[in-house]
Design a protein around this motif. Structure first.
Motif, mmCIF file in Angstrom:
data_model
loop_
_atom_site.group_PDB
_atom_site.id
_atom_site.type_symbol
_atom_site.label_atom_id
_atom_site.label_comp_id
_atom_site.label_asym_id
_atom_site.label_seq_id
_atom_site.Cartn_x
_atom_site.Cartn_y
_atom_site.Cartn_z
ATOM 1 N N HIS A 253 27.815 4.914 5.989
ATOM 2 C CA HIS A 253 26.581 4.623 6.701
ATOM 3 C C HIS A 253 26.180 3.173 6.450
ATOM 4 O O HIS A 253 26.410 2.633 5.366
ATOM 5 C CB HIS A 253 25.466 5.562 6.234
ATOM 6 C CG HIS A 253 25.847 7.006 6.327
ATOM 7 N ND1 HIS A 253 25.881 7.681 7.522
ATOM 8 C CD2 HIS A 253 26.233 7.893 5.375
ATOM 9 C CE1 HIS A 253 26.258 8.931 7.300
ATOM 10 N NE2 HIS A 253 26.475 9.084 6.000
ATOM 11 N N GLY A 254 25.580 2.532 7.451
ATOM 12 C CA GLY A 254 25.102 1.164 7.288
ATOM 13 C C GLY A 254 25.253 0.365 8.570
ATOM 14 O O GLY A 254 25.961 0.752 9.500
ATOM 15 N N LEU A 255 24.577 -0.778 8.590
ATOM 16 C CA LEU A 255 24.578 -1.652 9.768
ATOM 17 C C LEU A 255 25.843 -2.482 9.909
ATOM 18 O O LEU A 255 26.263 -2.798 11.015
ATOM 19 C CB LEU A 255 23.392 -2.630 9.685
ATOM 20 C CG LEU A 255 22.024 -2.086 10.026
ATOM 21 C CD1 LEU A 255 20.956 -3.138 9.739
ATOM 22 C CD2 LEU A 255 21.951 -1.666 11.479
ATOM 23 N N PHE A 256 26.440 -2.856 8.800
ATOM 24 C CA PHE A 256 27.501 -3.860 8.831
ATOM 25 C C PHE A 256 28.889 -3.245 8.922
ATOM 26 O O PHE A 256 29.134 -2.152 8.410
ATOM 27 C CB PHE A 256 27.392 -4.757 7.599
ATOM 28 C CG PHE A 256 26.061 -5.463 7.519
ATOM 29 C CD1 PHE A 256 25.754 -6.497 8.399
ATOM 30 C CD2 PHE A 256 25.108 -5.064 6.606
ATOM 31 C CE1 PHE A 256 24.520 -7.127 8.353
ATOM 32 C CE2 PHE A 256 23.871 -5.690 6.548
ATOM 33 C CZ PHE A 256 23.571 -6.724 7.424
ATOM 34 N N SER A 257 29.799 -3.975 9.563
ATOM 35 C CA SER A 257 31.159 -3.464 9.749
ATOM 36 C C SER A 257 31.846 -3.214 8.416
ATOM 37 O O SER A 257 32.650 -2.289 8.296
ATOM 38 C CB SER A 257 31.975 -4.425 10.618
ATOM 39 O OG SER A 257 32.056 -5.700 10.011
ATOM 40 N N GLU A 258 31.541 -4.020 7.402
ATOM 41 C CA GLU A 258 32.132 -3.798 6.077
ATOM 42 C C GLU A 258 31.725 -2.442 5.514
ATOM 43 O O GLU A 258 32.514 -1.769 4.844
ATOM 44 C CB GLU A 258 31.709 -4.902 5.093
ATOM 45 C CG GLU A 258 32.214 -6.280 5.441
ATOM 46 C CD GLU A 258 31.338 -7.001 6.464
ATOM 47 O OE1 GLU A 258 30.228 -6.504 6.792
ATOM 48 O OE2 GLU A 258 31.768 -8.058 6.957
#
Length: 127
Positions: free
Chosen positions: A21-26
């Protein structure tokens, strides 16, 4: 019914999961640890008197729903992840009147040496 967020409760704390989960591609690629703290408002009078599992919500069953929801749909925001868990718990257990959930993200992508980012939702069942 009791006033929301008071009275008897089932508590699960420090539930650890690894997710994407999260906004960033990493975050989507590498994943990270998350921790969930949960309080579920449930009348525990009957199980306290009878000592019978049939009169309460099993915390093992609550955990199973949290785990399945966490591992299900990926979210960009931990607020959405927490709301998905709340919705799944209300859908699964009619005896839960209210939920307080905190989702903690110790490796949030901010320049902190120590600590964690977290959100907390307070939700009461709407009948």
């Amino acid at each position: 019914m009791t006033t929301p967020f008071t009275g008897d409760r089932i508590i699960l704390k420090d539930l650890g999961f690894y997710g994407y989960h999260g906004l960033f591609s990493e975050e989507a690629k590498l994943g990270q640890r998350f921790f969930v703290d949960l309080e579920c408002g449930v009348d525990l009078g009957a199980p306290g008197e009878t000592d019978a599992i049939g009169h309460t919500v099993s915390y093992a069953d609550i955990y199973d729903v949290v785990k399945a929801t966490f591992e299900g749909k990926r979210t960009k925001l931990i607020e959405a992840l927490a709301q998905n868990i709340v919705t799944a718990l209300f859908d699964s257990f009619a005896d839960i009147d209210w939920i307080v959930i905190r989702v903690r993200k110790p490796e949030a992508p901010i320049a902190m040496v120590r600590g964690e980012a977290a959100i907390e939702l307070h939700r009461a069942r709407t009948h």
